[in-house]
Enzyme design. Structure first.
Site, PDB file in Angstrom:
ATOM      1  N   HIS A  51      30.616  37.960  20.589  1.00 52.17           N
ATOM      2  CA  HIS A  51      29.504  38.881  20.407  1.00 52.17           C
ATOM      3  C   HIS A  51      28.174  38.127  20.416  1.00 52.17           C
ATOM      4  CE1 HIS A  51      32.030  42.348  18.454  1.00 52.17           C
ATOM      5  NE2 HIS A  51      32.459  41.981  19.641  1.00 52.17           N
ATOM      6  N   GLU A  53      25.802  37.602  18.193  1.00 48.80           N
ATOM      7  CA  GLU A  53      25.495  36.717  17.071  1.00 48.80           C
ATOM      8  C   GLU A  53      26.198  35.373  17.220  1.00 48.80           C
ATOM      9  OE1 GLU A  53      25.827  40.971  15.306  1.00 48.80           O
ATOM     10  OE2 GLU A  53      26.593  39.840  17.016  1.00 48.80           O
ATOM     11  N   CYS A  80      29.009  43.657  13.377  1.00 50.76           N
ATOM     12  CA  CYS A  80      30.308  44.255  13.079  1.00 50.76           C
ATOM     13  C   CYS A  80      30.887  43.668  11.796  1.00 50.76           C
ATOM     14  CB  CYS A  80      31.275  44.069  14.243  1.00 50.76           C
ATOM     15  SG  CYS A  80      31.685  42.355  14.612  1.00 50.76           S
ATOM     16  N   ARG A 189      26.674  54.321  39.915  1.00 49.27           N
ATOM     17  CA  ARG A 189      28.123  54.439  39.740  1.00 49.27           C
ATOM     18  C   ARG A 189      28.687  53.202  39.029  1.00 49.27           C
ATOM     19  NH1 ARG A 189      30.266  56.690  45.644  1.00 49.27           N
ATOM     20  NH2 ARG A 189      29.310  58.783  45.521  1.00 49.27           N
ATOM     21  N   ASP A 205      33.946  67.166  51.541  1.00 53.69           N
ATOM     22  CA  ASP A 205      33.430  65.847  51.935  1.00 53.69           C
ATOM     23  C   ASP A 205      34.466  64.726  51.900  1.00 53.69           C
ATOM     24  OD1 ASP A 205      30.947  67.074  52.156  1.00 53.69           O
ATOM     25  OD2 ASP A 205      30.381  66.584  50.096  1.00 53.69           O
ATOM     26  N   LEU A 209      34.089  57.930  46.270  1.00 57.44           N
ATOM     27  CA  LEU A 209      33.539  57.814  44.923  1.00 57.44           C
ATOM     28  C   LEU A 209      33.646  56.385  44.378  1.00 57.44           C
ATOM     29  CD1 LEU A 209      34.864  61.133  43.318  1.00 57.44           C
ATOM     30  CD2 LEU A 209      32.694  60.736  44.506  1.00 57.44           C
ATOM     31  N   ARG A 212      30.998  51.000  47.061  1.00 57.82           N
ATOM     32  CA  ARG A 212      31.067  50.154  48.250  1.00 57.82           C
ATOM     33  C   ARG A 212      29.692  49.682  48.736  1.00 57.82           C
ATOM     34  NH1 ARG A 212      31.784  55.306  49.148  1.00 57.82           N
ATOM     35  NH2 ARG A 212      30.650  56.404  50.792  1.00 57.82           N
ATOM     36  N   GLU A 271      28.652  64.182  39.939  1.00 57.52           N
ATOM     37  CA  GLU A 271      27.942  64.192  41.226  1.00 57.52           C
ATOM     38  C   GLU A 271      28.068  65.509  41.991  1.00 57.52           C
ATOM     39  OE1 GLU A 271      28.219  60.967  43.877  1.00 57.52           O
ATOM     40  OE2 GLU A 271      27.659  59.467  42.398  1.00 57.52           O
TER      41      GLU A 271
END
Length: 329
Positions: A51, A53, A80, A189, A205, A209, A212, A271
């Site tokens: 983390h 810290e 934490c 994305r 379509d 998703l 790329r 989307e």
């Protein structure tokens, strides 16, 4: 700007370097300051690893280590207090015996939620909480929404023409947004845990998703397909990225949000198409909206974009021929 705010700004800048690599954990930055000199700094770099810290303390030179007990530790999120993939950061802070701790905001995760601050103050260390609190909360709005609202942070996104059409007449494939904007969308994305579309978008379509057009991880693909119309040959089932196929009652928004929360999905980029987007809007299950508008393109007789709710435009930018409008509720 106060001294505390100055160093908390540095924490926030460091924390952002972990974007896209630490989810479902929050982005966190830490800075160790002695007599107005930074002697150590770090951020949460990779999920499951050290983390902020711990990285901050590790960065202190041998020559400066004797100064730690006389220093102030700034951290953008409450340290934490539990054993997870790493030991409790609150324990490490106590062991290092810093003079003071300044925290940006509380951590709503049930295993922390005030316990880190309690540990630190119980050890006799002065602790200030709430410096640049709004900015610190905004940085981890996905993480906070997930734990406080028990659902993913939801971003609605679509591209529309100047006459507010989301698709051409007859659903003829028409490029609405500029190639530069398309690359930006793929970056979006890569920054979210999951991406969602309805069955109509898949049938029309057949999108992949994926990311790329941008280097980065592919989000989990979520398909809302209540009537189970999407064929197995659709690209969303090609194995290139994980896919959650919601059918029947699991495709209703409340049930879907519960399921995604159970699976640890911290954020969701929706989307399309219009029916799914409008369902999120009408249910109030959204946190942010990004509308790409190409005013130079008109699609008379096309399909209407979603009806807009009351919202606040907090940022506008340009990409190629497009204007991108950012909203929150």
């Amino acid at each position: 700007m106060t001294t505390d705010e100055l160093y908390m700004h540095r924490c926030l800048n460091l924390a952002r370097l972990g974007a896209g690599r630490v989810a479902p954990n929050p982005m966190v930055g830490a800075v160790l300051v002695h007599d107005n000199r930074i002697i150590g700094e770090g951020f949460h770099e990779v999920y499951g690893e050290a983390h902020a810290e711990v990285n901050c303390f590790a960065s202190v030179s041998e020559a400066d280590r004797p100064l730690i007990t006389q220093s102030v530790l700034y951290v953008s999120l409450e340290p934490c207090a539990h054993f997870g993939k790493t030991p409790p950061c609150a324990d490490r802070i106590i062991r290092e015996r810093v003079q003071r701790v300044v925290v940006g905001c509380h951590d709503p995760f049930p295993a922390v939620d005030g316990k880190g601050i309690e540990k630190i103050t119980a050890a006799g260390i002065d602790c200030t909480v709430g410096v640049l609190e709004k900015e610190c909360i905004d940085l981890n709005k996905r993480f906070i929404c997930f734990h406080e609202n028990k659902r993913p942070y939801v971003i609605l996104k679509w591209a529309e023409s100047g006459d507010r059409k989301i698709a051409a007449a007859g659903k003829k494939q028409t490029a609405i947004s500029h190639p530069l904007t398309n690359r930006l969308v793929h970056r979006w994305r890569s920054e979210e845990a999951a991406i969602a579309v309805g069955s109509g978008t898949i049938l029309t379509d057949n999108p992949s998703l994926t990311t790329r057009l941008w280097p980065g991880k592919n989000p989990v693909r979520v398909v809302f397909d209540r009537m189970d119309k999407v064929p197995p040959a659709a690209k969303v089932f090609d194995g290139e990225a994980a896919t959650i196929h919601l059918t029947g009652q699991t495709a209703t928004l409340p049930q879907a949000m519960r399921l995604l929360h159970e699976k640890g999905i911290g954020s969701l980029l929706v989307e399309g198409g219009t029916i799914l987007l409008q369902a999120f809007i009408d249910s109030g299950l959204w946190d942010e909206m990004r509308i790409i508008r190409n005013d130079g393109l008109l699609l008379p007789g096309g399909y209407d974009a979603p009806a807009l709710p009351a919202m606040i435009n907090y940022k506008t930018e340009s990409a190629g021929t497009d204007r991108i409008y950012y909203y929150h509720g």
